[in-house]
Design a protein around this motif. Structure first.
Motif, short mmCIF file in Angstrom:
data_model
loop_
_atom_site.label_atom_id
_atom_site.label_comp_id
_atom_site.label_asym_id
_atom_site.label_seq_id
_atom_site.Cartn_x
_atom_site.Cartn_y
_atom_site.Cartn_z
N ASP A 121 -31.98 27.30 -54.92
CA ASP A 121 -32.01 27.27 -56.39
C ASP A 121 -30.74 26.67 -56.99
O ASP A 121 -30.47 26.87 -58.17
CB ASP A 121 -32.22 28.68 -56.92
CG ASP A 121 -31.15 29.65 -56.45
OD1 ASP A 121 -30.35 29.27 -55.57
OD2 ASP A 121 -31.11 30.79 -56.95
N ALA A 142 -31.79 24.43 -59.83
CA ALA A 142 -32.76 24.95 -60.79
C ALA A 142 -32.21 24.83 -62.21
O ALA A 142 -31.06 25.17 -62.48
CB ALA A 142 -33.09 26.40 -60.47
N LYS A 171 -36.78 18.05 -63.33
CA LYS A 171 -36.27 19.38 -63.63
C LYS A 171 -37.08 20.40 -62.83
O LYS A 171 -38.30 20.49 -63.00
CB LYS A 171 -36.37 19.67 -65.13
CG LYS A 171 -35.61 20.92 -65.55
CD LYS A 171 -35.59 21.05 -67.06
CE LYS A 171 -34.73 22.23 -67.51
NZ LYS A 171 -34.67 22.33 -68.99
N ILE A 172 -36.40 21.12 -61.97
CA ILE A 172 -37.02 22.14 -61.13
C ILE A 172 -36.71 23.50 -61.74
O ILE A 172 -35.55 23.81 -62.04
CB ILE A 172 -36.52 22.05 -59.68
CG1 ILE A 172 -36.93 20.72 -59.07
CG2 ILE A 172 -37.05 23.20 -58.85
CD1 ILE A 172 -36.43 20.51 -57.65
N GLU A 173 -37.75 24.28 -61.91
CA GLU A 173 -37.62 25.62 -62.48
C GLU A 173 -38.07 26.64 -61.45
O GLU A 173 -38.96 26.38 -60.63
CB GLU A 173 -38.45 25.77 -63.76
CG GLU A 173 -38.04 24.84 -64.89
CD GLU A 173 -36.76 25.28 -65.57
OE1 GLU A 173 -36.21 26.34 -65.20
OE2 GLU A 173 -36.29 24.56 -66.47
N ARG A 174 -37.43 27.81 -61.52
CA ARG A 174 -37.78 28.90 -60.62
C ARG A 174 -38.33 30.07 -61.42
O ARG A 174 -37.76 30.47 -62.43
CB ARG A 174 -36.55 29.36 -59.82
CG ARG A 174 -36.82 30.54 -58.91
CD ARG A 174 -35.57 30.92 -58.13
NE ARG A 174 -35.83 32.05 -57.26
CZ ARG A 174 -34.94 32.61 -56.44
NH1 ARG A 174 -33.70 32.10 -56.41
NH2 ARG A 174 -35.26 33.62 -55.68
N TYR A 193 -41.53 27.96 -57.34
CA TYR A 193 -40.80 26.84 -57.95
C TYR A 193 -41.81 25.84 -58.51
O TYR A 193 -42.89 25.60 -57.92
CB TYR A 193 -39.91 26.13 -56.92
CG TYR A 193 -38.72 26.94 -56.49
CD1 TYR A 193 -37.49 26.81 -57.13
CD2 TYR A 193 -38.82 27.83 -55.42
CE1 TYR A 193 -36.38 27.55 -56.73
CE2 TYR A 193 -37.72 28.57 -55.01
CZ TYR A 193 -36.51 28.42 -55.66
OH TYR A 193 -35.42 29.16 -55.26
N THR A 194 -41.45 25.25 -59.63
CA THR A 194 -42.24 24.19 -60.24
C THR A 194 -41.32 23.03 -60.59
O THR A 194 -40.10 23.20 -60.69
CB THR A 194 -42.95 24.69 -61.50
OG1 THR A 194 -41.97 25.16 -62.44
CG2 THR A 194 -43.94 25.80 -61.17
N ALA A 195 -41.92 21.86 -60.79
CA ALA A 195 -41.14 20.66 -61.12
C ALA A 195 -41.83 19.90 -62.25
O ALA A 195 -43.06 19.74 -62.25
CB ALA A 195 -41.00 19.77 -59.90
N LEU A 210 -44.64 23.71 -56.57
CA LEU A 210 -44.00 23.23 -55.35
C LEU A 210 -44.29 24.19 -54.21
O LEU A 210 -44.18 25.41 -54.36
CB LEU A 210 -42.49 23.09 -55.54
CG LEU A 210 -42.02 22.12 -56.63
CD1 LEU A 210 -40.50 22.09 -56.69
CD2 LEU A 210 -42.57 20.71 -56.40
#
Length: 345
Positions: A108, A111, A125-128, A133-135, A163
């Motif tokens: 992360d 993130a 942009k990767i979010e947790r 996790y999503t992008a 992801l």
């Protein structure tokens, strides 16, 4: 009447002459002998055979004299058999090299950051959310109908793409985005993400948007953020380069025969691939960020292939941050600039 004896007179007259001759010989000898008393003594000792040359060498004081070894009786127990040499101990082999493990970036660590392809354009942009996790990704490209014109297209219509975790087969964390238009694999590096298309080629085509994109490469910060840290990157790059070389040495040490040549070719190919991937990164020559991240990822991947525990680093690839200097305290140092002089007591 007493008559003088001529032979006796001659003998008496010759005595002073012989005495004078002997005295002259002594004087001549003294003139030849060095004037220094110690040297003169050494000269006479050597002359008459009583000097150091005539004395046998003496062993140093307080050192026990070992008697010469006596040949063992061939029939005695423990004696070597005839024709058998002395026992020789086998040399201890040097310990094998161990892989060098660098610190593996956390999953992360990127993130919430806005990353750019080669530090130039697009967005990732990767979010947790919990353990998931999503992008969100915007891909830059060129129009299919007009290759001279630029275009952008949002992956999955701008919606977050889930992801899937793929573990750490190459040392660093891997995720995959199974998008229908452009399936991608993400390798999480330190402050950046290395993207690789999973399709048949390096490009992704979005027919409805009339856009063709090439998302492969390093997604990281812009050059304006990286240039002030160029000194730290250069130091870390030296550590990473050494780790790669050392790990390749371990691989060649463990290889057998013809297996060494493919390892050498692989190392040469890595240097070429790194140069090819980083030449388009924004202001790479001023900060070297892309080369550093590629080299660190390579060192970690080699350590994982060699069976090392990548969770326990053996080399620090993050240079220590400089300590902040405290400002001068007013009144404590009367010589400091801007400080008020102490009042007279």
């Amino acid at each position: 009447m007493f008559l003088p004896d001529p032979e006796r007179n001659f003998a008496v007259k010759s005595r002073p002459l012989r005495a004078a001759t002997g005295a002259l010989a002594v004087v001549a000898g003294l003139m030849v002998v060095p004037s220094h008393p110690a040297r003169a003594q050494n000269f006479f000792e050597e002359l008459f055979g009583i000097g150091r040359a005539a004395r046998p060498p003496q062993p140093p004081r307080n050192v026990p004299v070992q008697p010469p070894p006596q040949p063992a009786d061939p029939g005695a127990p423990g004696a070597p058999a005839p024709g058998e040499g002395a026992e020789t101990r086998p040399s201890v082999p040097a310990p094998p090299r161990q892989p060098v493990v660098l610190r593996v970036p956390a999953e992360d660590n990127v993130a919430g950051q806005d990353l750019l392809l080669n530090g130039l354009n697009g967005s990732l942009k990767i979010e947790r959310s919990g353990s998931a996790y999503t992008a969100q990704m915007t891909l830059p490209g060129t129009k299919i109908s007009q290759p001279t014109e630029n275009c952008t297209v949002k992956l999955n219509g701008g919606k977050p793409v889930p992801l899937s975790a793929e573990g750490r087969a190459q040392g660093v964390s891997r995720f995959s985005a199974t998008s229908a238009e452009c399936p991608l694999r993400f390798e999480i590096l330190d402050g950046s993400v290395l993207a690789t298309p999973l399709g048949s080629g390096p490009a992704c085509t979005f027919t409805a948007a009339d856009c063709e994109t090439t998302p492969s490469g390093l997604w990281g910060p812009g050059a304006a953020i990286l240039i002030p840290q160029a000194g730290e990157f250069d130091t870390a790059r030296g550590v990473a380069d050494k780790a790669v070389r050392d790990n390749y040495k371990v691989m060649t040490q463990r290889a057998r025969g013809g297996d060494v040549r493919p390892i050498v070719q692989e190392q040469a190919a890595f240097s070429s691939d790194r140069e090819q991937a980083c030449r388009t990164y924004a202001r790479e020559g001023a900060h070297g960020y892309c080369h550093l991240r590629f080299t660190e990822a390579r060192a970690i991947a080699l350590a994982a292939r060699l069976g090392a525990n990548v969770a326990t680093p053996t080399a620090a690839n993050t240079p220590p941050r400089p300590r902040r200097s405290r400002g001068p305290v007013e009144g404590m140092n009367p010589d400091a600039q801007g400080a008020e002089p102490l009042a007279d007591q």
